[in-house]
Scaffold this motif. Structure first.
Motif, mmCIF file in Angstrom:
data_model
loop_
_atom_site.group_PDB
_atom_site.id
_atom_site.type_symbol
_atom_site.label_atom_id
_atom_site.label_comp_id
_atom_site.label_asym_id
_atom_site.label_seq_id
_atom_site.Cartn_x
_atom_site.Cartn_y
_atom_site.Cartn_z
ATOM 1 N N LEU A 129 0.831 -1.205 0.000
ATOM 2 C CA LEU A 129 0.000 0.000 0.000
ATOM 3 C C LEU A 129 0.860 1.248 0.000
ATOM 4 N N THR A 130 1.949 1.234 0.749
ATOM 5 C CA THR A 130 2.841 2.400 0.797
ATOM 6 C C THR A 130 3.396 2.715 -0.578
ATOM 7 N N ALA A 131 3.871 1.699 -1.284
ATOM 8 C CA ALA A 131 4.429 1.909 -2.626
ATOM 9 C C ALA A 131 3.366 2.421 -3.583
ATOM 10 N N TRP A 132 2.166 1.877 -3.480
ATOM 11 C CA TRP A 132 1.087 2.305 -4.376
ATOM 12 C C TRP A 132 0.723 3.765 -4.128
ATOM 13 N N LEU A 136 0.681 7.430 -6.616
ATOM 14 C CA LEU A 136 -0.687 7.786 -6.983
ATOM 15 C C LEU A 136 -0.773 9.261 -7.350
ATOM 16 N N PRO A 137 -1.297 9.589 -8.528
ATOM 17 C CA PRO A 137 -1.420 11.003 -8.903
ATOM 18 C C PRO A 137 -2.510 11.693 -8.086
ATOM 19 N N ALA A 169 -6.836 0.280 -8.231
ATOM 20 C CA ALA A 169 -6.222 -0.864 -7.566
ATOM 21 C C ALA A 169 -7.278 -1.785 -6.980
ATOM 22 N N ILE A 170 -6.884 -3.030 -6.802
ATOM 23 C CA ILE A 170 -7.642 -4.013 -6.027
ATOM 24 C C ILE A 170 -6.859 -4.265 -4.747
#
Length: 287
Positions: A129-132, A136-137, A169-170
């Protein structure tokens, strides 16, 4: 008559489709070591790191986005013309392919719905989640949190709807066994390559991170929630979806910011989770 593809790294032969030509295998005791054209051992890939895909759009989507993930290809003869770009790429990159008959394709896919092509590909690991969140724009965004969803056909239909509506995302709970399967990828019709999986940590930490990034979480419930068609949906939204029957975890539902329901005639209790997802996403997209 279909045009024959370039010469294949695998010979056509009546042997079973999962066998490898003698020139491409060496044996150390009981271990089979795949080799490249030069005879050097190919990098070892653990079995659980590979995924067997089937279905034309599912395979083409991998080829379009991450062709280097393709490890082996099996196809029906009548698929040669439509798969020429992929076959030429296989030859150029020394990826083995083989033309096989209908019975072999059914065995390879463990399904009659193979659509003439089967591929072994490297599985794409879920992001954290941190990387995503870091990539994220800063714009409106919708994601799906799947709590207990396990049916591969439901997952595939959810991925197809998610790709159609531009879901970002899922989310998979920390201990969820849910993962992409060949059946799910086929039903997704290419959508599995368009929507990343994100593996969450503890629920409370994940919720805090998401709220810190401006998201609100909406528990989707069969009854007792606000009418989704009348609700003022936030620009950054996570729909939390539970399994059919038991629904989502009560503690997780209680931690959400919103509770939403899809009103209906009452003739049936509810939509299944995949159909409900499509309705929810359509409403968010038009909000």
């Amino acid at each position: 008559m279909p045009t024959d593809p370039p010469a294949s790294p695998w010979k056509r032969s009546p042997q079973r489709p999962d066998a490898k030509p003698r020139a491409q295998r060496r044996t150390r005791g009981e271990e089979v070591v795949e080799t490249s054209g030069s005879g050097a051992p190919a990098p070892h890939v653990a079995r659980n790191e590979e995924l067997r895909l089937y279905g034309f759009n599912a395979v083409q989507a991998v080829f379009a986005r991450r062709p280097d993930a393709i490890r082996k290809l099996y196809l029906a003869e009548d698929r040669i013309p439509r798969l020429q770009p992929l076959l030429k790429w296989c030859v150029a990159n020394r990826v083995g392919y083989r033309v096989v008959d209908e019975a072999d394709l059914r065995k390879l896919a463990a399904s009659a719905h193979h659509e003439g092509v089967v591929a072994d590909v490297l599985r794409e690991a879920p992001q954290s989640l941190t990387a995503w969140l870091e990539t994220l724009p800063p714009e409106p965004c919708c994601a799906l949190w799947l709590d207990g969803v396990g049916n591969p056909h439901n997952l595939g239909a959810i991925l197809r709807s998610a790709a159609h509506f531009g879901v970002s995302a899922i989310f998979l709970p920390k201990h969820s066994p849910l993962a992409l399967s060949g059946a799910a990828a086929r039903v997704a019709e290419g959508g599995a390559e368009a929507v990343p999986f994100v593996r969450l940590g503890r629920d409370d930490n994940a919720i805090a991170q998401l709220r810190g990034a401006g998201f609100q979480l909406a528990a989707t419930v069969v009854r007792g929630g606000e009418d989704v068609f009348a609700a003022d949906l936030p620009q950054r939204l996570v729909y939390v979806l539970g399994a059919e029957g038991e629904g989502m975890d009560a503690a997780l539902a209680g931690a959400c910011d919103l509770r939403l329901s899809i009103p209906g005639s009452g003739v049936v209790e509810s939509l299944n989770v995949a159909a409900a997802t499509a309705v929810l996403l359509a409403q968010w997209a038009r909000a």
